[in-house]
Scaffold this motif. Structure first.
Motif, mmCIF file in Angstrom:
data_model
loop_
_atom_site.group_PDB
_atom_site.id
_atom_site.type_symbol
_atom_site.label_atom_id
_atom_site.label_comp_id
_atom_site.label_asym_id
_atom_site.label_seq_id
_atom_site.Cartn_x
_atom_site.Cartn_y
_atom_site.Cartn_z
ATOM 1 N N MET A 115 -8.750 6.796 4.845
ATOM 2 C CA MET A 115 -7.394 6.658 4.117
ATOM 3 C C MET A 115 -6.549 5.929 4.387
ATOM 4 S SD MET A 115 -6.129 8.026 1.272
ATOM 5 C CE MET A 115 -7.112 9.478 0.711
ATOM 6 N N GLN A 116 -6.085 6.072 5.862
ATOM 7 C CA GLN A 116 -4.972 5.060 6.300
ATOM 8 C C GLN A 116 -5.594 3.903 5.904
ATOM 9 O OE1 GLN A 116 -3.856 6.155 10.081
ATOM 10 N NE2 GLN A 116 -2.417 7.452 9.178
ATOM 11 N N LEU A 117 -6.685 3.405 6.027
ATOM 12 C CA LEU A 117 -7.112 1.829 5.827
ATOM 13 C C LEU A 117 -6.622 1.549 4.656
ATOM 14 C CD1 LEU A 117 -8.162 -0.700 7.004
ATOM 15 C CD2 LEU A 117 -10.503 0.080 6.399
ATOM 16 N N SER A 118 -7.017 2.184 3.585
ATOM 17 C CA SER A 118 -6.613 1.939 2.362
ATOM 18 C C SER A 118 -5.109 1.773 2.026
ATOM 19 C CB SER A 118 -7.298 2.736 1.257
ATOM 20 O OG SER A 118 -6.883 3.949 1.262
ATOM 21 N N GLN A 119 -4.436 2.608 2.603
ATOM 22 C CA GLN A 119 -2.994 2.721 2.511
ATOM 23 C C GLN A 119 -2.471 1.396 3.184
ATOM 24 O OE1 GLN A 119 -2.092 6.466 4.417
ATOM 25 N NE2 GLN A 119 -2.548 7.542 2.647
ATOM 26 N N LEU A 120 -2.917 1.059 4.298
ATOM 27 C CA LEU A 120 -2.310 -0.139 5.054
ATOM 28 C C LEU A 120 -2.643 -1.261 4.244
ATOM 29 C CD1 LEU A 120 -3.872 0.656 8.648
ATOM 30 C CD2 LEU A 120 -1.189 0.369 8.044
ATOM 31 N N ALA A 121 -3.923 -1.418 3.450
ATOM 32 C CA ALA A 121 -4.295 -2.598 2.556
ATOM 33 C C ALA A 121 -3.026 -2.799 1.404
ATOM 34 C CB ALA A 121 -5.578 -2.479 1.961
ATOM 35 N N VAL A 122 -2.741 -1.494 0.984
ATOM 36 C CA VAL A 122 -1.807 -1.331 0.042
ATOM 37 C C VAL A 122 -0.393 -2.127 0.304
ATOM 38 C CG1 VAL A 122 -0.423 0.156 -1.549
ATOM 39 C CG2 VAL A 122 -2.798 0.543 -1.680
ATOM 40 N N LEU A 123 -0.066 -1.277 1.590
ATOM 41 C CA LEU A 123 1.375 -1.866 2.311
ATOM 42 C C LEU A 123 1.261 -3.302 2.332
ATOM 43 C CD1 LEU A 123 3.929 -1.371 3.700
ATOM 44 C CD2 LEU A 123 2.542 -1.044 5.595
ATOM 45 N N ALA A 124 0.324 -3.828 2.726
ATOM 46 C CA ALA A 124 0.137 -5.353 3.072
ATOM 47 C C ALA A 124 0.334 -6.032 1.618
ATOM 48 C CB ALA A 124 -1.229 -5.778 3.579
ATOM 49 N N ALA A 125 -0.201 -5.641 0.562
ATOM 50 C CA ALA A 125 -0.141 -6.309 -0.886
ATOM 51 C C ALA A 125 1.324 -6.236 -1.301
ATOM 52 C CB ALA A 125 -0.919 -5.532 -1.681
ATOM 53 N N VAL A 126 1.878 -5.241 -0.969
ATOM 54 C CA VAL A 126 3.303 -4.769 -1.532
ATOM 55 C C VAL A 126 4.157 -5.841 -0.782
ATOM 56 C CG1 VAL A 126 5.217 -3.234 -1.789
ATOM 57 C CG2 VAL A 126 2.921 -2.436 -2.305
ATOM 58 N N ALA A 127 3.777 -5.757 0.637
ATOM 59 C CA ALA A 127 4.949 -6.675 1.436
ATOM 60 C C ALA A 127 4.760 -7.967 0.978
ATOM 61 C CB ALA A 127 4.792 -6.415 2.908
ATOM 62 N N GLU A 128 3.695 -8.616 0.588
ATOM 63 C CA GLU A 128 3.330 -9.876 0.309
ATOM 64 C C GLU A 128 3.822 -10.254 -0.850
ATOM 65 O OE1 GLU A 128 -0.405 -13.139 -0.357
ATOM 66 O OE2 GLU A 128 -0.926 -11.121 0.429
ATOM 67 N N GLY A 129 3.911 -9.462 -1.916
ATOM 68 C CA GLY A 129 4.282 -9.791 -3.437
ATOM 69 C C GLY A 129 5.553 -9.265 -3.493
ATOM 70 N N ARG A 130 6.201 -8.540 -2.421
ATOM 71 C CA ARG A 130 7.775 -8.154 -2.473
ATOM 72 C C ARG A 130 7.898 -7.356 -3.792
ATOM 73 N NH1 ARG A 130 11.003 -9.759 2.100
ATOM 74 N NH2 ARG A 130 9.313 -10.717 3.429
ATOM 75 N N SER A 131 6.800 -6.565 -4.202
ATOM 76 C CA SER A 131 6.921 -5.721 -5.306
ATOM 77 C C SER A 131 5.730 -4.734 -5.564
ATOM 78 C CB SER A 131 6.736 -6.708 -6.686
ATOM 79 O OG SER A 131 6.565 -5.925 -7.863
ATOM 80 N N PHE A 132 6.123 -3.555 -5.929
ATOM 81 C CA PHE A 132 5.045 -2.478 -6.323
ATOM 82 C C PHE A 132 4.185 -2.865 -7.422
ATOM 83 C CE2 PHE A 132 7.676 -0.196 -3.132
ATOM 84 C CZ PHE A 132 6.900 0.615 -2.631
ATOM 85 N N ARG A 133 4.895 -3.359 -8.328
ATOM 86 C CA ARG A 133 4.091 -3.677 -9.522
ATOM 87 C C ARG A 133 3.376 -4.697 -9.436
ATOM 88 N NH1 ARG A 133 5.333 -1.158 -14.197
ATOM 89 N NH2 ARG A 133 6.958 0.151 -14.298
ATOM 90 N N LYS A 134 3.653 -5.995 -8.626
ATOM 91 C CA LYS A 134 2.702 -6.968 -8.478
ATOM 92 C C LYS A 134 1.521 -6.500 -7.540
ATOM 93 C CE LYS A 134 5.914 -10.707 -8.545
ATOM 94 N NZ LYS A 134 6.740 -11.887 -7.849
ATOM 95 N N ALA A 135 1.772 -5.667 -6.612
ATOM 96 C CA ALA A 135 0.799 -4.979 -5.682
ATOM 97 C C ALA A 135 -0.249 -4.397 -6.882
ATOM 98 C CB ALA A 135 1.365 -4.228 -4.563
ATOM 99 N N ALA A 136 0.220 -3.402 -7.557
ATOM 100 C CA ALA A 136 -0.709 -2.801 -8.486
ATOM 101 C C ALA A 136 -1.473 -3.423 -9.150
ATOM 102 C CB ALA A 136 0.162 -1.882 -9.194
ATOM 103 N N ALA A 137 -0.886 -4.513 -9.686
ATOM 104 C CA ALA A 137 -1.655 -5.536 -10.540
ATOM 105 C C ALA A 137 -2.910 -6.269 -9.838
ATOM 106 C CB ALA A 137 -0.891 -6.601 -11.351
ATOM 107 N N GLU A 138 -2.422 -6.751 -8.509
ATOM 108 C CA GLU A 138 -3.335 -7.322 -7.782
ATOM 109 C C GLU A 138 -4.496 -6.279 -7.250
ATOM 110 O OE1 GLU A 138 -3.657 -9.264 -3.185
ATOM 111 O OE2 GLU A 138 -1.615 -9.228 -4.203
ATOM 112 N N LEU A 139 -4.232 -5.194 -7.063
ATOM 113 C CA LEU A 139 -5.182 -4.169 -6.726
ATOM 114 C C LEU A 139 -5.814 -3.519 -7.582
ATOM 115 C CD1 LEU A 139 -3.186 -2.663 -3.366
ATOM 116 C CD2 LEU A 139 -4.947 -4.271 -3.344
ATOM 117 N N GLY A 140 -5.388 -3.647 -8.935
ATOM 118 C CA GLY A 140 -6.019 -2.922 -9.982
ATOM 119 C C GLY A 140 -5.921 -1.562 -9.854
ATOM 120 N N ILE A 141 -4.807 -0.893 -9.788
ATOM 121 C CA ILE A 141 -4.297 0.491 -9.556
ATOM 122 C C ILE A 141 -3.280 0.488 -10.091
ATOM 123 C CG2 ILE A 141 -5.721 0.912 -7.707
ATOM 124 C CD1 ILE A 141 -3.383 0.860 -5.898
#
Length: 293
Positions: A1-27
């Motif tokens: 579970m923490q591994l998936s959470q870390l992947a989400v954190l990295a996506a948010v930090a890279e895109g500087r946006s929760f919405r961009k991370a959601a679109a990239e991850l498909g969630i």
């Protein structure tokens, strides 16, 4: 579970946006927010600064992400390698390069590349800055040869390039043609700001003598396509890659000056960290886009 959470954190930090991370991850964006909040709760520390307009890592978040990036890149590589069993180029492939290299060298041939390798999922990120491809999770990058690190494997992706100093006929109707680089200080020059924030100082060379000129000018732009358009419109003199203005010079839209001070230099190279366990997808990219002239 923490591994998936870390992947989400990295996506948010890279895109500087929760919405961009959601679109990239498909969630859903709510799932992204929940994953980051749950990770912060489990670690007992805030990892992201949040405002209504921006998201950025805290100091603790930055340190965690710097350590995390290589591990996530290794996981991506393993997944890609599993997809490529039997040597078939497949899976994700992330490449960083300046926009200029993308426009002139890579994008015009992407149709053929993707037809040859339909199982590769290619992501191209354009940025003028020299990226640490290992830390940022890229498989490879393209940069000018003069900017490469000594510990990188480098494969030539273009021939030599040259700069060109140009101005429009309308501009030269009211300004004298410069005869020496020192004359540029009396001209209105269009300057370029890199992604790093630095403004480029024109690098000139003749008969082994180098000059760096911090030209004056009323206009600063970040993109060579915009600089070309402004130059054609008479905004001032510009120093751009000659490939960008050859047609304009030939048809009289621009006039080239100080050509003898524009020496050729190393063109673009594909660079990557190691040949060991090189994924078939990366090998396919390097072999396809290597310079064969």
């Amino acid at each position: 579970m923490q591994l998936s959470q870390l992947a989400v954190l990295a996506a948010v930090a890279e895109g500087r946006s929760f919405r961009k991370a959601a679109a990239e991850l498909g969630i859903a964006p709510s799932a992204v927010s929940h994953a980051v909040s749950a990770l912060e709760t489990s670690l007992g520390m805030r990892l992201l600064h949040r405002t209504t307009r921006s998201v950025s890592p805290t100091e603790e978040g930055r340190r965690l992400l710097e350590t995390l990036a290589p591990a996530l890149a290794d996981i991506d590589a393993v997944i890609g390698a599993l997809a490529e069993q039997g040597g078939r180029p497949a899976g994700p492939l992330r490449i960083t390069m300046p926009r200029l290299a993308a426009e002139d060298l890579i994008v015009p041939r992407l149709g053929e590349f993707l037809r040859l390798y339909p199982d590769i999922s290619l992501e191209i990120s354009t940025d003028d800055r020299f990226e640490d491809i290992v830390a940022k999770g890229f498989d490879a990058g393209l940069r000018l040869g003069e900017n490469l690190e000594a510990d990188m494997i480098a494969v030539r992706a273009s021939g030599s390039w040259r700069g060109a100093i140009v101005g429009s006929p309308a501009y030269f109707a009211h300004h004298p043609i410069p005869q020496h680089p020192r004359d540029l200080m009396q001209h209105r020059c269009i300057r370029r700001r890199f992604s790093s924030g630095l403004i480029y100082r024109w690098e000139l060379e003749k008969d082994g003598k180098s000059l760096v000129v911090d030209v004056p000018g009323p206009l600063i732009l970040t993109d060579q396509s915009l600089i070309r358009a402004a130059t054609i419109d008479g905004a001032g003199l510009a120093f751009v890659f000659e490939q960008r203005v050859e047609d304009d010079v030939q048809h009289g839209r621009l006039i080239r000056v100080l050509e003898d001070w524009c020496a050729p230099f190393d063109g673009f190279y594909i660079y990557y960290p190691s040949r060991q366990q090189m994924r078939p997808a990366l090998r396919a990219f390097v072999d396809f886009f290597r310079f064969k002239g």
